[in-house]
Write a protein that holds these residues in place. Structure first.
Motif, short mmCIF file in Angstrom:
data_model
loop_
_atom_site.label_atom_id
_atom_site.label_comp_id
_atom_site.label_asym_id
_atom_site.label_seq_id
_atom_site.Cartn_x
_atom_site.Cartn_y
_atom_site.Cartn_z
N SER A 223 69.84 45.21 20.35
CA SER A 223 70.58 44.14 19.83
C SER A 223 71.77 43.54 20.98
N ALA A 224 72.30 44.56 21.55
CA ALA A 224 73.45 44.38 22.52
C ALA A 224 72.80 43.47 23.75
N PHE A 225 71.74 43.56 24.06
CA PHE A 225 70.91 43.08 25.29
C PHE A 225 70.43 41.60 24.91
N LEU A 226 70.16 41.29 23.75
CA LEU A 226 69.44 39.96 23.34
C LEU A 226 70.23 39.01 23.02
N GLU A 227 69.70 37.72 22.73
CA GLU A 227 70.30 36.57 22.42
C GLU A 227 69.68 36.28 20.70
N GLN A 228 70.59 36.55 19.90
CA GLN A 228 70.08 36.55 18.51
C GLN A 228 69.38 35.18 18.06
N ASP A 229 69.74 34.10 18.34
CA ASP A 229 69.02 32.84 18.06
C ASP A 229 67.65 32.89 18.45
N THR A 230 67.34 33.54 19.74
CA THR A 230 66.11 33.44 20.36
C THR A 230 65.05 34.45 19.38
N VAL A 231 65.81 35.87 19.10
CA VAL A 231 65.07 36.88 18.32
C VAL A 231 64.55 36.11 17.01
#
Length: 369
Positions: free
Chosen positions: A127-135
């Protein structure tokens, strides 16, 4: 971590001050008393990103760093856990995964429950590497697309799924994806400033303050190569679904701008990444533009590059020019780490497509009438 010059140097107004911090890009400017790395970094944030959905960008970044610190100490545990998933003993994976998550989950060893448990672990550790909106977008969009195909083109979708499953492609692709989640934490120190660039544009030319050794760059380079390879293979899933959407046949391609149509998805799988993109007509899946630096990718893949540890400049020679190597392009190490981050995100987002395809098998394809 802050590294400052000695006091005498700081008092010289004509000297530059370089404030080093492992989490932010490096800047050099005249020294201002009290200007900590945190305050300067806050001032680098784009005006439209200072607050995101009511939360300050620097607070979002701090939360990501906390996650990195937490799982960074457990990356060997992550590696070992993900190695258990492909094995036959699903009860052992279920038990270890629940212990890892520290949650009492009412799960069974049914394939759909094990699948859910696996991707819960993956989403948590990455999760630290990701963009939550895209997920959130992809986790709702992928199942919708597959469900629509199952309702409108059931036999064609079944044929596509059976092909990628019976050839062993889907299983081997998932195993290769899983191998990258533990490894990404081996280079997370170098990725921290690249993650911060989510909140500020035009800063890729700055340096990373991490102690970048030759060995460190070698590890990052290998990660870049492996990510490029796996993302290229994942595009076969994108292409098969794209062909189903447009032509009701996963093997049906349109001619590209440079040549005739491909005769099968297997032929597509043999193409390079840049060639594959030519056959994704009006594609339902949008590739991140930052992923498409073929010059850097070719140079790293074929060892036609040089790295200067002092300047943190990577010089790439993308063209085949014999002994001369006159054509070159230069990127900073921070830019390179940003490319790795973008690739990891792309791999993870497409990994969710693998998850959705497995759910199709477990919940629909194998469902008894």
């Amino acid at each position: 971590m802050e590294v400052k010059f000695d006091r005498e140097s700081l008092e010289q107004q004509d000297r530059y001050f370089i404030d080093l911090h492992l989490d932010f890009p490096v800047w050099s400017t005249s020294y201002v008393m009290g200007q900590t790395p945190y305050l300067v970094a806050s001032g680098m944030v784009d005006k439209d990103k200072i607050v995101i959905k009511g939360v300050p960008a620097v607070e979002i970044f701090r939360i990501r760093l906390d996650i990195l610190n937490h799982f960074g100490e457990r990356f060997n545990e992550v590696k070992q856990l993900l190695k258990l998933y492909p094995r036959n003993n699903k009860e052992l994976f279920r038990k270890k995964a629940i212990e890892f998550l520290k949650e009492d989950r009412p799960t069974s060893t049914a394939p759909e429950d094990i699948n859910l448990l696996l991707y819960t672990v993956l989403s948590r550790v990455s999760s630290a590497f990701l963009e939550q909106d895209t997920v959130e977008e992809i986790t709702s969009t992928y199942p919708q697309i597959i469900m629509h195909l199952s309702q409108t083109q059931r036999s064609q979708l079944d044929e596509f799924y059976n092909h990628i499953k019976e050839t062993g492609f889907l299983n081997s692709l998932q195993r290769d994806c899983l191998s990258l989640y533990g490894r990404i934490f081996e280079i997370e120190l170098y990725l921290r400033p690249a993650i911060f660039l989510d909140f500020c544009t035009g800063q890729e030319g700055k340096k990373s303050s991490a102690k970048v050794s030759k060995l460190g760059f070698e590890n990052c380079k290998d990660m870049y190569k492996d990510l490029s390879e796996i993302v290229g293979r994942q595009l076969a899933l994108v292409a098969g679904i794209n062909n189903l959407i447009h032509r009701s046949n996963h093997n049906s391609f349109l001619p590209s701008k440079d040549g005739a149509a491909l005769s099968s998805l297997d032929k597509f799988a043999n193409k390079t990444l840049s060639e594959k993109l030519k056959y994704l007509d009006d594609c339902w899946y949008k590739i991140d533009d930052e992923l498409l630096n073929t010059g850097v990718r070719n140079s790293i893949a074929h060892y036609t590059f040089e790295y200067n540890e002092e300047t943190q400049i990577i010089t790439c020679f993308p063209n085949k020019e014999g002994l001369r190597q006159e054509t070159k392009l230069e990127i900073t190490f921070l830019s390179f780490m940003r490319m790795i981050l973008v690739q990891f995100r792309e791999m993870h987002y497409l990994h969710h497509l693998i998850k959705s395809l497995y759910y199709y098998e477990y919940l629909i394809l194998n469902k008894k009438p």
